[in-house]
Design a protein around this motif. Structure first.
Motif, PDB file in Angstrom:
ATOM      1  N   ARG A 181       0.930  -1.361  -0.081  1.00  0.00           N
ATOM      2  CA  ARG A 181       0.097   0.106   0.205  1.00  0.00           C
ATOM      3  C   ARG A 181       0.748   1.278  -0.065  1.00  0.00           C
ATOM      4  NH1 ARG A 181      -5.217  -1.069  -1.527  1.00  0.00           N
ATOM      5  NH2 ARG A 181      -5.334  -3.353  -1.085  1.00  0.00           N
ATOM      6  N   VAL A 182       1.162   1.754  -1.240  1.00  0.00           N
ATOM      7  CA  VAL A 182       1.871   3.286  -1.372  1.00  0.00           C
ATOM      8  C   VAL A 182       1.165   4.182  -0.609  1.00  0.00           C
ATOM      9  CG1 VAL A 182       2.688   4.935  -3.069  1.00  0.00           C
ATOM     10  CG2 VAL A 182       2.727   2.457  -3.530  1.00  0.00           C
ATOM     11  N   TRP A 183      -0.274   4.484  -0.576  1.00  0.00           N
ATOM     12  CA  TRP A 183      -1.020   5.571   0.129  1.00  0.00           C
ATOM     13  C   TRP A 183      -0.616   5.347   1.347  1.00  0.00           C
ATOM     14  CZ3 TRP A 183      -1.797  10.137  -1.479  1.00  0.00           C
ATOM     15  CH2 TRP A 183      -2.263  10.393  -2.835  1.00  0.00           C
ATOM     16  N   LEU A 184      -0.707   4.154   1.996  1.00  0.00           N
ATOM     17  CA  LEU A 184      -0.558   3.806   3.592  1.00  0.00           C
ATOM     18  C   LEU A 184       0.642   4.254   3.773  1.00  0.00           C
ATOM     19  CD1 LEU A 184      -1.233   2.803   6.281  1.00  0.00           C
ATOM     20  CD2 LEU A 184      -0.579   0.517   5.395  1.00  0.00           C
ATOM     21  N   SER A 185       1.932   3.969   3.326  1.00  0.00           N
ATOM     22  CA  SER A 185       3.057   4.455   3.528  1.00  0.00           C
ATOM     23  C   SER A 185       3.452   5.958   3.295  1.00  0.00           C
ATOM     24  CB  SER A 185       4.263   3.843   2.454  1.00  0.00           C
ATOM     25  OG  SER A 185       4.155   2.452   2.671  1.00  0.00           O
ATOM     26  N   SER A 186       2.794   6.648   2.458  1.00  0.00           N
ATOM     27  CA  SER A 186       2.942   8.179   2.311  1.00  0.00           C
ATOM     28  C   SER A 186       2.190   8.667   3.455  1.00  0.00           C
ATOM     29  CB  SER A 186       2.644   8.464   1.089  1.00  0.00           C
ATOM     30  OG  SER A 186       1.002   8.242   1.013  1.00  0.00           O
ATOM     31  N   TRP A 187       0.898   8.009   4.083  1.00  0.00           N
ATOM     32  CA  TRP A 187       0.449   8.415   5.105  1.00  0.00           C
ATOM     33  C   TRP A 187       1.192   8.465   6.589  1.00  0.00           C
ATOM     34  CZ3 TRP A 187      -1.303   6.699  10.016  1.00  0.00           C
ATOM     35  CH2 TRP A 187      -2.617   7.369  10.501  1.00  0.00           C
ATOM     36  N   LEU A 188       2.010   7.264   6.591  1.00  0.00           N
ATOM     37  CA  LEU A 188       2.578   7.012   7.638  1.00  0.00           C
ATOM     38  C   LEU A 188       3.841   8.144   7.981  1.00  0.00           C
ATOM     39  CD1 LEU A 188       3.021   3.124   7.831  1.00  0.00           C
ATOM     40  CD2 LEU A 188       1.889   4.592   9.476  1.00  0.00           C
ATOM     41  N   GLU A 189       4.514   8.503   6.796  1.00  0.00           N
ATOM     42  CA  GLU A 189       5.300   9.586   6.753  1.00  0.00           C
ATOM     43  C   GLU A 189       4.876  10.827   7.509  1.00  0.00           C
ATOM     44  OE1 GLU A 189       7.552  10.739   3.000  1.00  0.00           O
ATOM     45  OE2 GLU A 189       6.422   8.970   2.126  1.00  0.00           O
TER      46      GLU A 189
END
Length: 373
Positions: free
Chosen positions: A57-65
């Motif tokens: 999940r790319v959006w999840l990874s970007s959200w975690l930033e």
């Protein structure tokens, strides 16, 4: 009789006060450099760990930033409590003015988009490759710093930028054969281009934050910097939350956790630590801008790239070519060059200020009066 202090004693008090403020600022700079180091080295590694063991999940990874923004509430509460105990006139809970809030919100939305670009690149590329692409960020930071905040360059800072940029270019010499197994050439190229775009955009964001500090119609304190960070991360997270809703990431998280190679519990541990470590990166970056400049923030990020390379070799068994050793040496050389120039410039300014104060406090010789008949 009321005693008045002499100009000399006032000058000494001013010098001591200025020296104390300078020391406090240097300590704060060191703390923020440490935070930036932890975030800059640990963030890409833990993000890559997520993708290597089944995360998709790319959006999840970007959200975690930026999703760890509630952490900032703790130092903000401590700063407010400290102001209240001291009886400071600026003991409002929220110090930020509306114009600064709007500026922080806009930068936050841009940061959210940059987070997605970067997360997409890390999902497709090895840590070593994504790190060397991010090395180009320093050149963009220097260019935008010159255009937006009229950054003054010395021979030492120019030397540092050139050396660090060459170090990143050296790393690029052996990247043609590092495409992960099972990944198409199209996905690899797209990831490469997305990471380049992330480097350009973040090279613009750093001077933009410095410009926001300078254009704000209020005194910038470190507690205000924390508020700016909070607003920026909140809006960046909101941007990524919309992407997660569209991509249905929230529904996919439990299913992905059960299939995670390291186990379901470890899946959530990785996500939690990712949010914490990345928050250290962003807080450190804007803290260094507050204490020094956006250029120094970019230089610290660039000098840490070979360190990230070495850590990727240790933890993920990535190849360590001779080029990575050369890049590390160039980066350290550039880093030392920059700080040597800053120390030399700082001593020069202190000497000039001391001379100015001596002139202002030295007794003026009176000319003898000539009496006319």
């Amino acid at each position: 009789m009321e005693q008045t202090s002499s100009p000399k004693s006032n000058s000494i008090e001013m010098e001591e006060d200025q020296s104390k403020k300078t020391k406090q600022r240097r300590i704060l700079l060191i703390i923020n450099c440490i935070l930036l180091t932890i975030g800059n080295c640990g963030g890409p590694l833990i993000m890559r760990l997520y993708f290597l063991h089944g995360g998709k999940r790319v959006w999840l990874s970007s959200w975690l930033e930026t999703g760890g923004w509630p952490i900032i509430l703790f130092p903000l509460a401590a700063a407010y409590y400290h102001r209240r105990r001291r009886g400071s006139p600026s003991n409002k809970i929220i110090q930020m003015k509306p114009s600064l809030f709007m500026g922080s919100a806009v930068v936050g939305l841009i940061t959210g988009f940059d987070d997605y670009l970067y997360a997409y690149g890390v999902a497709r590329l090895p840590v070593s490759t994504s790190s060397l692409i991010i090395a180009s960020q320093l050149a963009f930071t220097a260019g935008f710093a010159y255009l937006l905040v009229k950054q003054k360059f010395t021979s030492y800072s120019v030397n540092a930028v050139v050396l660090l940029t060459i170090g990143g270019a050296v790393l690029a010499l052996h990247t043609s054969g590092d495409r992960p197994k099972g990944e198409s050439e199209k996905a690899y190229v797209l990831g490469f281009l997305m990471t380049v775009a992330a480097a350009v955009l973040y090279g613009f964001i750093l001077p933009l934050i410095e410009l926001m500090y300078k254009k704000s119609k209020q005194r910038i304190t470190y507690s205000l910097v924390l508020e700016i960070q909070l607003v920026m991360c909140f809006f960046a997270t909101a941007f990524c939350t919309v992407g997660m809703l569209i991509g249905r990431d929230f529904k996919a998280i439990p299913k992905e956790a059960r299939k995670f190679d390291l186990g379901e519990t470890m899946y959530y541990v990785v996500l939690a630590w990712s949010a914490i470590i990345w928050q250290g990166f962003f807080l450190g970056a804007i803290g260094v801008i507050f204490c020094a400049s956006s250029l120094l923030s970019g230089i610290v990020i660039a000098v840490l790239l070979p360190v990230t390379e070495i850590l990727a070799v240790i933890f993920y068994k990535e190849n360590f070519q001779a080029e990575k050793g050369v890049a590390l040496a160039l980066s350290l050389w550039g880093f030392v060059s920059y700080f040597y120039g800053e120390i030399k410039q700082s001593k020069k300014l202190e000497k000039q200020e001391a001379q100015m104060q001596n002139r202002s406090t030295s007794p003026q010789l009176e000319m003898p009066r000539i009496q006319t008949p």
